[in-house]
Write a protein that holds these residues in place. Structure first.
Motif, mmCIF file in Angstrom:
data_model
loop_
_atom_site.group_PDB
_atom_site.id
_atom_site.type_symbol
_atom_site.label_atom_id
_atom_site.label_comp_id
_atom_site.label_asym_id
_atom_site.label_seq_id
_atom_site.Cartn_x
_atom_site.Cartn_y
_atom_site.Cartn_z
ATOM 1 N N VAL A 16 -10.428 -77.224 28.995
ATOM 2 C CA VAL A 16 -10.908 -75.988 28.603
ATOM 3 C C VAL A 16 -12.213 -75.476 29.190
ATOM 4 N N SER A 17 -13.076 -76.191 29.647
ATOM 5 C CA SER A 17 -14.288 -76.125 30.505
ATOM 6 C C SER A 17 -13.897 -75.860 31.872
ATOM 7 N N ASP A 18 -12.966 -76.370 32.403
ATOM 8 C CA ASP A 18 -12.583 -75.917 33.907
ATOM 9 C C ASP A 18 -12.136 -74.538 33.712
ATOM 10 N N TYR A 19 -11.245 -74.121 32.723
ATOM 11 C CA TYR A 19 -10.626 -72.967 32.827
ATOM 12 C C TYR A 19 -11.760 -71.880 32.498
ATOM 13 N N LEU A 20 -12.628 -71.859 31.763
ATOM 14 C CA LEU A 20 -13.807 -71.023 31.537
ATOM 15 C C LEU A 20 -14.629 -70.929 32.940
ATOM 16 N N LEU A 21 -14.864 -71.828 33.597
ATOM 17 C CA LEU A 21 -15.692 -71.827 35.005
ATOM 18 C C LEU A 21 -15.017 -71.441 35.857
ATOM 19 N N SER A 22 -13.440 -71.081 35.986
ATOM 20 C CA SER A 22 -12.888 -70.966 37.251
ATOM 21 C C SER A 22 -12.908 -69.461 37.374
ATOM 22 N N CYS A 23 -13.127 -68.629 36.570
ATOM 23 C CA CYS A 23 -12.964 -67.103 37.100
ATOM 24 C C CYS A 23 -13.667 -66.120 35.906
ATOM 25 N N ASN A 24 -13.575 -64.735 36.153
ATOM 26 C CA ASN A 24 -14.150 -63.855 35.110
ATOM 27 C C ASN A 24 -13.373 -63.713 34.120
ATOM 28 N N ILE A 25 -13.746 -63.916 32.847
ATOM 29 C CA ILE A 25 -13.128 -63.989 31.724
ATOM 30 C C ILE A 25 -13.246 -62.569 30.893
ATOM 31 N N ILE A 26 -11.921 -62.153 30.596
ATOM 32 C CA ILE A 26 -11.675 -61.022 29.714
ATOM 33 C C ILE A 26 -11.850 -61.333 28.065
ATOM 34 N N PRO A 27 -12.813 -60.973 27.421
ATOM 35 C CA PRO A 27 -12.722 -61.388 26.178
ATOM 36 C C PRO A 27 -12.144 -60.358 25.303
ATOM 37 N N THR A 28 -11.537 -60.821 24.388
ATOM 38 C CA THR A 28 -10.824 -59.909 23.326
ATOM 39 C C THR A 28 -10.971 -60.528 21.744
ATOM 40 N N VAL A 29 -11.771 -59.831 21.136
ATOM 41 C CA VAL A 29 -12.278 -60.220 19.598
ATOM 42 C C VAL A 29 -11.575 -59.329 18.541
ATOM 43 N N ASP A 30 -10.810 -59.849 17.666
ATOM 44 C CA ASP A 30 -10.463 -59.328 16.365
ATOM 45 C C ASP A 30 -9.327 -58.305 16.926
ATOM 46 N N GLY A 31 -8.728 -58.580 18.159
ATOM 47 C CA GLY A 31 -7.739 -57.468 18.547
ATOM 48 C C GLY A 31 -8.350 -56.274 19.646
ATOM 49 N N TYR A 32 -9.796 -56.552 19.859
ATOM 50 C CA TYR A 32 -10.292 -55.368 20.409
ATOM 51 C C TYR A 32 -10.769 -55.935 21.718
ATOM 52 N N THR A 33 -10.336 -55.375 22.900
ATOM 53 C CA THR A 33 -10.837 -55.753 24.315
ATOM 54 C C THR A 33 -11.692 -54.557 24.595
ATOM 55 N N SER A 34 -13.081 -54.842 24.800
ATOM 56 C CA SER A 34 -14.065 -54.013 25.467
ATOM 57 C C SER A 34 -13.770 -53.575 26.721
#
Length: 672
Positions: free
Chosen positions: A367-385
């Motif tokens: 999990v840690s390697d995945y988060l550090l491997s790229c720019n992450i797009i967050p989606t919270v409660d169905g909303y992607t800013s």
């Protein structure tokens, strides 16, 4: 109320109901066929009354009662919008507008007085809300909220005629009936009194069922049988209609687990067997066998009558592409979709496979390697800013350029306990309400990570890699508005030219000439004051890791005269003519594919592409600074960024330029 009918009263009764009647000379005829006589209180009379009674359920979205309907036209007020409802189609169109207020009580008001109409067509004038609520509370229906005395699955095809005989079997009247209300009142006046006249229905009579099929009957028994069959079909349809998933529930099922999928042609022959994994990011991964994997996009659409699944972009498994209509579903997550194509009718059956190998467990390190491997797009409660990515760093810091121009820093950590793996995010104020807290991992695979915090959901997905790092950049122009000084010199924020483009893999500067850009000499300051209008400048966009890899783009800096003033009425009239396109959003044309159809009634704006349709709302208002256009309920990828209040800074019949803080939006009219 039943009424006795003698000869004199019958004539007056027909005249009051304004029936189309043909008065013939009194003619002696043979006794009417007993198969055609309509006896009061007979089964066929009761069936006919049930078919023609006023159906009060069609407007339940307004009055929440199937015991009566509301006489049209009627006026309601939603927020600050006044809506006049004149037809059944107007009532059907309210559903999507009301969805925006589904969590609120009393979100609209009637303009009283109104008139309510009961199943027997009797009417009462309602003067206020208290009176209306009293009738709603007194509504006495069965446990399913249905009036058992009404059959709504079949209708008469009008006109129909009755022959009226006296006791000597002389025909004294031919009565023509043109609609349900007239027929209901005619039947209600029949009585078995000795002085009552004899009424015979003139066959053949045609009925039309709810599915569009028609049937012609030639006797009372055939008529009763046809109505009874329609009533049974209604009950069967209600029992079979178990697919009542709303859009949110269907989306939750699609995201729950992988699906085993079988696609059949119109001959019920198996055409393909696949596995589909729907991701919250909008991607769908399709596996045909262990060696072949394809990836496309998916979305859901909902109209008043149907729910549709859109799958597109698949290159290998193209049969799965298309617009699929939801046909069946059950509580176990088994779904059936159908589509019509030029090659015939296809059925796609989906079955959840939550025990398959599509959701492998991850270790804390993975999990840690995945988060550090790229720019992450967050989606919270169905909303992607929009334009928001997270950069997780090994020193436990986290950074985001929120919505492309608001930098925020914080910390993050990863750990585990008896409940599983969790991350802790701690941003500085402003966006802390969205992302901060302890999030437990619930799903993990190569397509992303899903975390939960109670009922809340956070999805973290790697940003897709662009093979061409300069793909987003181009020859974009930048305009500023001069509406006061009439000066052609203004300060330009040059960063706005590329405000919609990622800058983590590139760097750029601006120059007076192409030669300066090529040699990286004399870069322009930012902000930059133009010396001519328009003024052409050049940008050099270089690869961050290798500045020798670069592209040069040309830009015009334009000071626009914004003294072009439109009233609110002008803006309303302009927008409701033709179709509009968002040709420029902060220097980008990435919203160009969306069409805007502004409607006056109900303040609906239909925003659509070839594959997607969004029913949003729009209003205009007058502020001290000018006319303001407000968009709301715009729910869709990228296009959701236009939600909010926009000031009209330039206005012509062909184009509007809107501004919201540092954002600008240009709409152009398309009358083709």
């Amino acid at each position: 109320m039943k009424m006795k009918i003698n000869q004199l009263f019958l004539y007056a009764f027909f005249a009051l109901l304004a029936f189309t009647a043909c008065q013939d000379e009194e003619v002696n005829v043979n006794n009417p066929d007993t198969q055609e006589i309509i006896q009061p209180d007979s089964q066929v009379a009761a069936f006919m009354s049930s078919v023609t009674a006023n159906y009060g359920a069609y407007d339940d979205i307004l009055d929440e009662s199937s015991c009566f309907s509301i006489e049209l036209p009627v006026t309601i007020i939603v927020g600050d919008i006044t809506i006049v409802i004149e037809t059944l189609e107007d009532i059907e169109g309210l559903e999507e507008l009301f969805e925006a207020f589904e969590d609120e009580d009393d979100f609209f008001d009637f303009v009283f007085p109104i008139t309510i109409i009961f199943s027997d067509y009797s009417e009462i004038v309602i003067e206020n809300l208290d009176q209306l609520e009293t009738f709603i509370e007194e509504c006495d229906l069965d446990e399913d909220g249905v009036d058992d005395d009404i059959i709504q699955c079949v209708d008469f095809v009008y006109p129909i005629t009755f022959s009226v005989f006296n006791t000597a079997f002389d025909i004294v009247e031919t009565v023509t009936i043109e609609n349900d209300e007239a027929l209901y009142n005619f039947l209600d006046g029949l009585d078995d009194d000795e002085e009552a006249l004899i009424v015979s229905l003139n066959y053949p009579v045609t009925l039309v069922y709810a599915n569009g099929e028609t049937i012609t009957v030639t006797s009372n028994q055939e008529l009763a049988d046809a109505i009874e069959a329609a009533e049974d079909d209604c009950e069967d349809d209600e029992e079979e209609d178990i697919c009542d998933l709303n859009l949110e529930d269907l989306e939750a099922i699609l995201l729950e687990c992988p699906f085993d999928v079988e696609i059949y042609d119109e001959n019920d022959d198996l055409s393909d067997t696949l596995q589909l994994v729907f991701n919250a990011s909008g991607s769908v991964v399709v596996t045909g066998d262990v060696a072949v994997v394809d990836e496309g996009e998916w979305d859901l659409l909902e109209t008043d009558l149907e729910t549709k699944l859109i799958i597109e972009g698949l290159q290998t498994f193209t049969l799965a592409n298309g617009l699929w209509l939801l046909d069946e579903c059950d509580e176990d997550g088994e779904l059936e979709f159908v589509k019509e194509t030029d090659n015939g009718h296809f059925t796609m059956e989906l079955e959840l496979d939550c025990e398959g190998d599509g959701e492998d467990d991850c270790t804390q390190e993975e999990v840690s390697d995945y988060l550090l491997s790229c720019n992450i797009i967050p989606t919270v409660d169905g909303y992607t800013s929009p334009l928001t990515t997270f950069q997780f760093s090994e020193d436990n810091t986290i950074f985001t350029m929120y919505q492309g121009d608001l930098p925020h820093s914080g910390t993050w950590d990863i750990s585990s306990d008896e409940d599983g793996i969790f991350i802790v995010i701690n941003f500085t104020p402003f966006i802390d309400q969205y992302y901060n807290g302890q999030w437990y991992l619930s799903e993990c695979d190569d397509n992303g990570l899903v975390f939960h915090q109670g009922d809340r959901e956070l999805i973290l997905v790697c940003q897709a890699y662009e093979e061409n790092p300069f793909e987003c950049f181009g020859n974009y122009d930048l305009s500023v508005c001069d509406d006061e000084t009439q000066d052609t010199t203004e300060a330009f924020d040059l960063n706005l030219i590329f405000s919609n483009c990622p800058n983590d893999d590139v760097s750029y500067e601006f120059y007076h000439t192409v030669e300066d850009a090529e040699n990286q000499t004399n870069p322009l300051p930012n902000p930059f004051n133009n010396t001519t209008n328009p003024q052409t400048i050049y940008s050099r966009v270089s690869l961050a890791g290798d500045p020798n890899i670069f592209e040069i783009f040309t830009h015009d800096l334009i000071v626009e005269d914004c003294t072009n003033y439109c009233t609110e009425e002008d803006v309303d009239g302009i927008l409701m003519e033709c179709i509009w396109n968002a040709v420029n959003y902060n220097g980008s044309d990435n919203l160009m594919e969306w069409n805007f159809d502004f409607e006056g009634a109900n303040n609906i704006v239909v925003i659509y592409t070839d594959t997607e349709t969004i029913d949003a709302t729009w209003i205009t208002s007058q502020s001290e600074d000018g006319v303001v256009v407000t968009f709301s309920n715009v729910a869709g990828p990228n296009i959701q960024a236009i939600n909010g209040e926009w000031l009209v800074v330039e206005c012509t019949e062909e184009a509007l330029q809107l501004q919201r803080g540092n954002d600008f939006l240009i709409l152009e009219r398309n009358c083709e």
